[in-house]
Every structure is written in C-alpha cells, then in structure tokens.
Design a protein around this motif. Sequence first.
Motif, PDB file in Angstrom:
ATOM      1  N   CYS A 145       0.823  -1.212   0.000  1.00 18.99           N
ATOM      2  CA  CYS A 145       0.000   0.000   0.000  1.00 18.99           C
ATOM      3  C   CYS A 145       0.859   1.264   0.000  1.00 18.99           C
ATOM      4  O   CYS A 145       0.477   2.279  -0.576  1.00 18.99           O
ATOM      5  CB  CYS A 145      -0.925   0.006   1.203  1.00 18.99           C
ATOM      6  N   VAL A 146       2.015   1.191   0.629  1.00 18.11           N
ATOM      7  CA  VAL A 146       2.891   2.361   0.742  1.00 18.11           C
ATOM      8  C   VAL A 146       3.318   2.843  -0.640  1.00 18.11           C
ATOM      9  O   VAL A 146       3.308   4.039  -0.922  1.00 18.11           O
ATOM     10  CB  VAL A 146       4.116   2.038   1.623  1.00 18.11           C
ATOM     11  N   ASP A 147       3.673   1.920  -1.515  1.00 19.83           N
ATOM     12  CA  ASP A 147       4.111   2.269  -2.868  1.00 19.83           C
ATOM     13  C   ASP A 147       2.994   2.869  -3.707  1.00 19.83           C
ATOM     14  O   ASP A 147       3.249   3.622  -4.641  1.00 19.83           O
ATOM     15  CB  ASP A 147       4.674   1.043  -3.580  1.00 19.83           C
ATOM     16  N   GLU A 148       1.752   2.539  -3.377  1.00 18.64           N
ATOM     17  CA  GLU A 148       0.608   3.019  -4.157  1.00 18.64           C
ATOM     18  C   GLU A 148       0.087   4.372  -3.697  1.00 18.64           C
ATOM     19  O   GLU A 148      -0.656   5.029  -4.416  1.00 18.64           O
ATOM     20  CB  GLU A 148      -0.526   1.999  -4.103  1.00 18.64           C
ATOM     21  N   CYS A 149       0.454   4.798  -2.515  1.00 16.07           N
ATOM     22  CA  CYS A 149      -0.076   6.055  -1.970  1.00 16.07           C
ATOM     23  C   CYS A 149       0.553   7.260  -2.682  1.00 16.07           C
ATOM     24  O   CYS A 149       1.760   7.485  -2.577  1.00 16.07           O
ATOM     25  CB  CYS A 149       0.197   6.145  -0.468  1.00 16.07           C
ATOM     26  N   PRO A 150      -0.255   8.062  -3.378  1.00 19.32           N
ATOM     27  CA  PRO A 150       0.313   9.189  -4.127  1.00 19.32           C
ATOM     28  C   PRO A 150       0.775  10.359  -3.258  1.00 19.32           C
ATOM     29  O   PRO A 150       1.507  11.223  -3.740  1.00 19.32           O
ATOM     30  CB  PRO A 150      -0.838   9.622  -5.040  1.00 19.32           C
ATOM     31  N   VAL A 151       0.383  10.378  -1.984  1.00 24.10           N
ATOM     32  CA  VAL A 151       0.779  11.489  -1.115  1.00 24.10           C
ATOM     33  C   VAL A 151       1.671  11.041   0.042  1.00 24.10           C
ATOM     34  O   VAL A 151       1.963  11.832   0.934  1.00 24.10           O
ATOM     35  CB  VAL A 151      -0.451  12.273  -0.583  1.00 24.10           C
ATOM     36  N   GLY A 162       4.279  15.782   6.577  1.00 23.68           N
ATOM     37  CA  GLY A 162       4.126  15.982   5.142  1.00 23.68           C
ATOM     38  C   GLY A 162       4.625  14.823   4.308  1.00 23.68           C
ATOM     39  O   GLY A 162       4.989  14.992   3.156  1.00 23.68           O
ATOM     40  N   GLY A 163       4.632  13.649   4.880  1.00 20.66           N
ATOM     41  CA  GLY A 163       5.024  12.451   4.144  1.00 20.66           C
ATOM     42  C   GLY A 163       5.892  11.530   4.978  1.00 20.66           C
ATOM     43  O   GLY A 163       6.798  11.979   5.671  1.00 20.66           O
ATOM     44  N   ALA A 164       5.589  10.251   4.913  1.00 17.59           N
ATOM     45  CA  ALA A 164       6.322   9.254   5.693  1.00 17.59           C
ATOM     46  C   ALA A 164       7.778   9.153   5.266  1.00 17.59           C
ATOM     47  O   ALA A 164       8.653   8.897   6.090  1.00 17.59           O
ATOM     48  CB  ALA A 164       5.638   7.901   5.566  1.00 17.59           C
ATOM     49  N   GLY A 165       8.040   9.365   3.998  1.00 17.71           N
ATOM     50  CA  GLY A 165       9.410   9.270   3.497  1.00 17.71           C
ATOM     51  C   GLY A 165      10.340  10.301   4.110  1.00 17.71           C
ATOM     52  O   GLY A 165      11.552  10.096   4.165  1.00 17.71           O
ATOM     53  N   LYS A 166       9.777  11.394   4.602  1.00 16.82           N
ATOM     54  CA  LYS A 166      10.597  12.441   5.212  1.00 16.82           C
ATOM     55  C   LYS A 166      11.161  12.032   6.564  1.00 16.82           C
ATOM     56  O   LYS A 166      12.174  12.557   6.993  1.00 16.82           O
ATOM     57  CB  LYS A 166       9.784  13.723   5.378  1.00 16.82           C
ATOM     58  N   ILE A 167      10.475  11.087   7.257  1.00 20.89           N
ATOM     59  CA  ILE A 167      10.935  10.713   8.599  1.00 20.89           C
ATOM     60  C   ILE A 167      11.241   9.233   8.757  1.00 20.89           C
ATOM     61  O   ILE A 167      11.843   8.837   9.737  1.00 20.89           O
ATOM     62  CB  ILE A 167       9.937  11.171   9.676  1.00 20.89           C
ATOM     63  N   GLY A 168      10.816   8.408   7.813  1.00 13.83           N
ATOM     64  CA  GLY A 168      11.094   6.982   7.885  1.00 13.83           C
ATOM     65  C   GLY A 168      10.220   6.272   8.912  1.00 13.83           C
ATOM     66  O   GLY A 168       9.317   6.861   9.495  1.00 13.83           O
ATOM     67  N   PRO A 169      10.503   4.982   9.149  1.00 17.48           N
ATOM     68  CA  PRO A 169       9.698   4.204  10.094  1.00 17.48           C
ATOM     69  C   PRO A 169       9.741   4.802  11.502  1.00 17.48           C
ATOM     70  O   PRO A 169      10.795   5.236  11.969  1.00 17.48           O
ATOM     71  CB  PRO A 169      10.356   2.829  10.080  1.00 17.48           C
ATOM     72  N   CYS A 199      -8.157   8.724  -1.796  1.00 17.70           N
ATOM     73  CA  CYS A 199      -8.175   8.206  -3.168  1.00 17.70           C
ATOM     74  C   CYS A 199      -8.472   6.698  -3.233  1.00 17.70           C
ATOM     75  O   CYS A 199      -8.920   6.207  -4.256  1.00 17.70           O
ATOM     76  CB  CYS A 199      -6.850   8.504  -3.872  1.00 17.70           C
ATOM     77  N   GLY A 200      -8.159   5.973  -2.165  1.00 15.63           N
ATOM     78  CA  GLY A 200      -8.436   4.545  -2.133  1.00 15.63           C
ATOM     79  C   GLY A 200      -7.375   3.657  -2.748  1.00 15.63           C
ATOM     80  O   GLY A 200      -7.531   2.440  -2.775  1.00 15.63           O
ATOM     81  N   ALA A 201      -6.295   4.223  -3.250  1.00 15.11           N
ATOM     82  CA  ALA A 201      -5.247   3.407  -3.878  1.00 15.11           C
ATOM     83  C   ALA A 201      -4.651   2.413  -2.884  1.00 15.11           C
ATOM     84  O   ALA A 201      -4.340   1.277  -3.240  1.00 15.11           O
ATOM     85  CB  ALA A 201      -4.148   4.302  -4.447  1.00 15.11           C
ATOM     86  N   CYS A 202      -4.523   2.808  -1.643  1.00  8.63           N
ATOM     87  CA  CYS A 202      -3.946   1.929  -0.625  1.00  8.63           C
ATOM     88  C   CYS A 202      -4.848   0.721  -0.367  1.00  8.63           C
ATOM     89  O   CYS A 202      -4.366  -0.410  -0.246  1.00  8.63           O
ATOM     90  CB  CYS A 202      -3.701   2.677   0.677  1.00  8.63           C
ATOM     91  N   ALA A 203      -6.145   0.946  -0.285  1.00  6.80           N
ATOM     92  CA  ALA A 203      -7.085  -0.145  -0.029  1.00  6.80           C
ATOM     93  C   ALA A 203      -7.049  -1.165  -1.161  1.00  6.80           C
ATOM     94  O   ALA A 203      -7.064  -2.373  -0.930  1.00  6.80           O
ATOM     95  CB  ALA A 203      -8.490   0.402   0.163  1.00  6.80           C
ATOM     96  N   ALA A 204      -6.980  -0.679  -2.382  1.00  2.14           N
ATOM     97  CA  ALA A 204      -6.925  -1.580  -3.535  1.00  2.14           C
ATOM     98  C   ALA A 204      -5.641  -2.399  -3.550  1.00  2.14           C
ATOM     99  O   ALA A 204      -5.635  -3.539  -4.012  1.00  2.14           O
ATOM    100  CB  ALA A 204      -7.058  -0.777  -4.822  1.00  2.14           C
ATOM    101  N   ALA A 205      -4.560  -1.844  -3.014  1.00  4.35           N
ATOM    102  CA  ALA A 205      -3.263  -2.527  -3.020  1.00  4.35           C
ATOM    103  C   ALA A 205      -3.056  -3.453  -1.830  1.00  4.35           C
ATOM    104  O   ALA A 205      -2.127  -4.257  -1.834  1.00  4.35           O
ATOM    105  CB  ALA A 205      -2.147  -1.489  -3.054  1.00  4.35           C
ATOM    106  N   CYS A 206      -3.888  -3.370  -0.820  1.00  3.93           N
ATOM    107  CA  CYS A 206      -3.697  -4.171   0.397  1.00  3.93           C
ATOM    108  C   CYS A 206      -4.142  -5.619   0.170  1.00  3.93           C
ATOM    109  O   CYS A 206      -5.330  -5.879  -0.011  1.00  3.93           O
ATOM    110  CB  CYS A 206      -4.475  -3.558   1.565  1.00  3.93           C
ATOM    111  N   PRO A 207      -3.198  -6.574   0.213  1.00  4.23           N
ATOM    112  CA  PRO A 207      -3.550  -7.963  -0.070  1.00  4.23           C
ATOM    113  C   PRO A 207      -4.314  -8.643   1.065  1.00  4.23           C
ATOM    114  O   PRO A 207      -4.851  -9.744   0.868  1.00  4.23           O
ATOM    115  CB  PRO A 207      -2.190  -8.627  -0.288  1.00  4.23           C
ATOM    116  N   ILE A 208      -4.388  -8.019   2.231  1.00  5.92           N
ATOM    117  CA  ILE A 208      -5.077  -8.650   3.357  1.00  5.92           C
ATOM    118  C   ILE A 208      -6.339  -7.884   3.769  1.00  5.92           C
ATOM    119  O   ILE A 208      -6.923  -8.144   4.815  1.00  5.92           O
ATOM    120  CB  ILE A 208      -4.120  -8.811   4.565  1.00  5.92           C
ATOM    121  N   ASP A 209      -6.749  -6.936   2.956  1.00  4.87           N
ATOM    122  CA  ASP A 209      -7.966  -6.150   3.203  1.00  4.87           C
ATOM    123  C   ASP A 209      -7.980  -5.477   4.574  1.00  4.87           C
ATOM    124  O   ASP A 209      -9.013  -5.380   5.229  1.00  4.87           O
ATOM    125  CB  ASP A 209      -9.220  -7.017   3.036  1.00  4.87           C
TER     126      ASP A 209
END
Length: 111
Positions: A17-23, A91-98, A43-53
């Motif tokens: 889901c992380v790779d699909e999130c546009p923001v 402003g985005g997970a990539g800015k701070i990491g896990p 947008c729902g892109a994450c839900a569509a990409a989640c293999p475990i619902d």
Amino acid sequence: MTFVVTSACIDVKDTGCVDECPVDCIYEGDRKLYIHPDECIDCGACAAACPIDAIMSAKLVPEGEAEFIADEARFFHTVLPGRNTPVGAPGGAGKIGPIRVDTPFVAGYTR
C-alpha cells in the motif's frame, strides 16, 4: 473521511500500500501501518493494493474495529511511548522513515 488501517495489519505490515499512496501518508509503526488522517486524500489506492484487506474507508469500518479510527489520529497527535513529541504532520512518511513504535492500543492488542 479518510482510510484506516485495521487489525488485520497487526504483525503483518504488508507495505504494498505504501508504494501506491500518491501522497506518502502511510507511516510505519512497530506492529502495523498508520494512515495520517490529515494527509490522506481519500483516493483509495492503498485499499486496492492491500492484499489482506486491512485498509478501508472509515465509513466502512465494522463496529468491532471502530477503535482503529480514533487510534489512527492518536498515532499522529499524541506522544508515543519512547518519543518526546508527537509525530505530527511531517508531510510524508518518506521524510521521517519508520516510527518503530505503536500507540498503546496497538502495542497491547491481542486477537
């Protein structure tokens, strides 16, 4: 209304889901992922990409999972164990990491 990561993600954390999130609004805790309620554009892109619902619109979260709606906000707006300040809105997970810590609700969650 935003999307919410529910209990199915706990101890699984499939990050497709992380790779699909546009923001870049999906943040990684220790046991599960969290969607920032103020950064999500619904947008729902994450839900569509989640293999475990595990991800769904907050409007569709079943009653037994309703606490996860409030818990998503707590992850960002309260001071988590071992931290000095809330995660806030970076402003985005990539800015701070896990984040590598969960809310007390998720940390103590058992099935």
